[in-house]
Design an enzyme around this catalytic site. Structure first.
Site, PDB file in Angstrom:
ATOM      1  N   GLU A 163       2.110  -1.572  14.186  1.00  0.00           N
ATOM      2  CA  GLU A 163       1.263  -0.651  13.417  1.00  0.00           C
ATOM      3  C   GLU A 163      -0.105  -0.578  14.079  1.00  0.00           C
ATOM      4  OE1 GLU A 163       0.794  -1.349   9.221  1.00  0.00           O
ATOM      5  OE2 GLU A 163       2.920  -1.819   8.918  1.00  0.00           O
ATOM      6  N   GLU A 202       4.104  -8.258   7.006  1.00  0.00           N
ATOM      7  CA  GLU A 202       2.800  -8.854   6.723  1.00  0.00           C
ATOM      8  C   GLU A 202       2.843  -9.889   5.600  1.00  0.00           C
ATOM      9  OE1 GLU A 202      -0.123  -5.817   6.148  1.00  0.00           O
ATOM     10  OE2 GLU A 202       0.049  -5.053   8.199  1.00  0.00           O
ATOM     11  N   ASP A 259       0.827  -1.207   0.000  1.00  0.00           N
ATOM     12  CA  ASP A 259       0.000   0.000   0.000  1.00  0.00           C
ATOM     13  C   ASP A 259       0.862   1.258   0.000  1.00  0.00           C
ATOM     14  OD1 ASP A 259      -2.350   1.516   0.062  1.00  0.00           O
ATOM     15  OD2 ASP A 259      -2.324   1.628   2.251  1.00  0.00           O
ATOM     16  N   TYR A 292      -5.572  -3.193  13.096  1.00  0.00           N
ATOM     17  CA  TYR A 292      -6.351  -1.971  12.857  1.00  0.00           C
ATOM     18  C   TYR A 292      -7.794  -2.196  13.301  1.00  0.00           C
ATOM     19  CZ  TYR A 292      -2.368  -0.255  10.207  1.00  0.00           C
ATOM     20  OH  TYR A 292      -1.118   0.168   9.833  1.00  0.00           O
TER      21      TYR A 292
END
Length: 646
Positions: A540, A451, A208, A504
């Site tokens: 994160e 990831e 991303d 997240y």
């Protein structure tokens, strides 16, 4: 054939630097520094540039553009180096271009470099994305597979063949990503001519951030004597008030070595010295290297001068000076220790990304970012998701900013990217990364991936090999990779030293429902620690914010929503850092560019600063928190030492 096939079919060699008619260098990669025996010539500035727009992207090789000035074979434009080429023009085709681009420039080499055959002349490229081929005066001197890391070749013999002619440097760079590159990607052909032009294709990726390309770091020439210091490795320790610097020096060009090593403090006073290519320097009343806000004298660096004599003649002397920080790193089941003291990461994730220059090295931006880090009270960052410029790590060394150094292993989602060829390239990249950054005291941990699909069957063997290889390269630092997998199915976690988890909650999971954060985050920590008994970093977390967008009650993408997400995470951090959580890194320091898509409005907006480095509400939340965390250590410097923070 490598150079004539379509971009989707590129077969990139697995070797890192391919030896050609020049002398490509595979050993030490010391950062170029001037000394009494070494000179530098920077080649930053405007280069001639052309993208190969031919259907197969092979016209440049078929027509041998490297045999003459690029301007003699067709139209060129000015292109700044270092910089990404994508945002320099108004041409959308160049912004999203996939394939070979060509740079060239003629430079004047100092006459004494050419005349003295006892002088090595080396061409160094700080980084280019991702596959590069380099010629000097039409002679191929090296190829390099991979971005973000330097490569170089000795070119003295080539420029001495015609000493009166200018030195023409040509660099071809290809940003195509395949399943075996780092990061991986794939080319997708759109063959339906009722929807797409003939020959239309796109580059697919699983990361991303925007796939910026070009020559991103400085190109330069530098010299050494024929007998020269090729590599230096230092490992530091201390006992009571005595510092220990174990060193090993590699000298090339001579069968025997005559090495003198001198360590001086910040005032230029000699504190230790030794003779021989390896040894241990003992420093009494040592000044340890401490992180920012952990000591009143952070980032203390000694200077280690390595001096080599090939014989009695001073003309054959080589001198190289390496900054050295004396510190230790150790991990227990619940703590991360620097100099035997518990260290808590309160920091950020970053990107090398900014307006216009993309990923190009930009000194004003670097200095601005370090000022913002100090204002924020951040003591650390992760080089997400690739190695940053050496110049940035040097700033970290001087300022005491702790670094988790990450390789470009991002987006490893396809099972074919766990194959032998991918693993071999990944091991090569770790070789280059560790060799480049091993002497930076700011670097306290290696991250081998971000990831990955760690639950896939091949992942266990892949990460076992990768992590064990990295530990063999550098036994002094812990190794991790950044996971977002389920704790019970992650096949790489057994091999890491520190668990780094991205999550997240209330964003990608249960969007809009901040009330789920406490239970889900608490369970995340308890599950990971319960299974692996290793310290955990929240590597994160965050939420997108459109600057200036407000809503009460808070709604996604507003500054109020980011604020409540951060505060909800922080409450759990404060509970678990008393046990085994050793750090928190916000995603992200600043907004950054991504590929276009329906979930991105001109890039990723999770920054606590805008892309132009203006603070959002989240920046003030973190500033208050980070300074409070720093105050809890009881080792804060006097405020008058940091007037810029008042």
């Amino acid at each position: 054939m490598l150079l004539s096939c379509a971009p989707c079919e590129l077969l990139l060699p697995s070797s890192r630097v391919v030896n050609t008619n020049g002398r490509a260098l595979l050993r030490g990669m010391l950062f170029p520094r001037e000394s009494a025996s070494r000179e530098l010539k920077e080649l930053s500035g405007l280069w001639d540039f052309r993208a190969d727009q031919s259907p197969g992207r092979s016209l440049g090789f078929d027509s041998a553009w490297y045999k003459s000035r690029l301007a003699e074979t067709g139209p060129v434009i000015d292109m700044p180096v270092p910089a990404s080429y994508n945002d320099i023009t108004q041409d959308p085709k160049l912004r999203d271009f996939i394939g070979w681009v060509w740079y060239d420039r003629e430079v004047v080499v100092p006459a004494r470099w050419v005349a003295d055959k006892g002088t090595r002349v080396v061409l160094r490229v700080g980084s280019a994305h991702y596959y590069s081929v380099v010629w000097v005066n039409g002679v191929k001197v090296m190829e390099h597979n991979g971005g973000h890391l330097p490569f170089e070749a000795e070119i003295g013999d080539i420029i001495r063949e015609n000493p009166q002619a200018p030195c023409r440097i040509t660099i071809a760079v290809n940003n195509t990503l395949t399943l075996e590159t780092l990061p991986p990607g794939s080319i997708q052909h759109m063959d339906d001519t009722s929807k797409y032009p003939n020959g239309y294709f796109v580059q697919n990726t699983n990361f991303d951030f925007f796939n910026y390309a070009g020559i991103h770091r400085p190109v330069l020439l530098y010299t050494t004597p024929k007998v020269y210091v090729d590599d230096i490795t230092v490992v530091t320790d201390f006992s009571d008030n005595t510092g220990l610097v174990s060193y090993k020096v590699s000298v090339l060009g001579a069968s025997t070595t005559n090495v003198k090593v001198t360590l001086t403090d910040k005032h230029g006073r000699c504190v230790a010295s030794s003779s021989g290519p390896s040894g241990v320097l003992k420093v009494t009343d040592v000044n340890l290297w401490w992180p920012y806000l952990m000591h009143d004298n952070p980032g203390y660096l000694y200077s280690m001068e390595v001096r080599h004599h090939a014989d009695e003649s001073v003309a054959y002397e080589d001198i190289y000076t390496l900054p050295v920080g004396i510190r230790t790193v150790r991990v227990t089941s619940t703590q991360f220790l620097i100099n035997n003291k518990p260290f808590y990461f309160h920091g950020v994730n970053k990107h090398e990304d900014s307006d216009i220059r993309g990923k190009g090295l930009d000194w004003p931006l670097i200095v601005k970012d370090f000022n913002l880090l100090k204002w924020l009270g951040a003591n650390s960052f992760r080089t997400s998701h690739y190695p940053y410029a050496e110049e940035i790590l040097q700033m970290c060394d001087r300022h005491g900013i702790v670094v988790i150094d990450e390789c470009p292993g991002v987006g490893i989602k396809d099972i074919r990217s766990f194959g032998n060829a991918s693993l071999a390239h990944h091991l090569d990249v770790m070789d280059e990364l560790v060799n480049r950054d091993k002497n930076h005291p700011s670097v306290v941990m290696w991250s081998v991936a971000n990831e990955p699909a760690a639950e896939m069957p091949p992942a266990g063997f892949y990460f076992k090999m990768l992590i064990s290889h990295t530990k063999a390269l550098d036994p002094t630092r812990p190794v991790t990779f950044i996971t977002d997998s389920n704790y019970a199915r992650d096949k790489g976690a057994p091999y890491v030293d520190v668990i780094c988890v991205n999550s997240y909650f209330s964003w990608y999971h249960d969007p809009g429902h901040v009330e789920v954060i406490p239970i889900q985050l608490t369970n995340q920590f308890e599950n990971w620690y319960g299974k692996y008994q290793k310290p955990i970093i929240q590597s994160e977390y965050g939420a997108d914010v459109v600057p200036g967008l407000h809503s009460d009650p808070p709604m996604m993408f507003t500054e109020e929503y980011q604020k409540i997400v951060l505060q909800s995470y922080h409450k759990v951090f404060d509970q678990k850092r008393k046990e085994y959580v050793v750090g928190e890194l916000i995603w992200n320091f600043a907004d950054f560019m991504t590929a276009q898509g329906v979930t991105r409005v001109v890039g990723n907006k999770k920054g606590i600063f805008s892309r132009q480095r203006q603070p959002k509400a989240g920046a003030f939340i973190l500033k208050d928190r980070y300074w409070r965390l720093a105050n809890e250590t009881g080792r804060l410097p006097p405020w008058n030492k940091y007037p810029c923070l008042l």
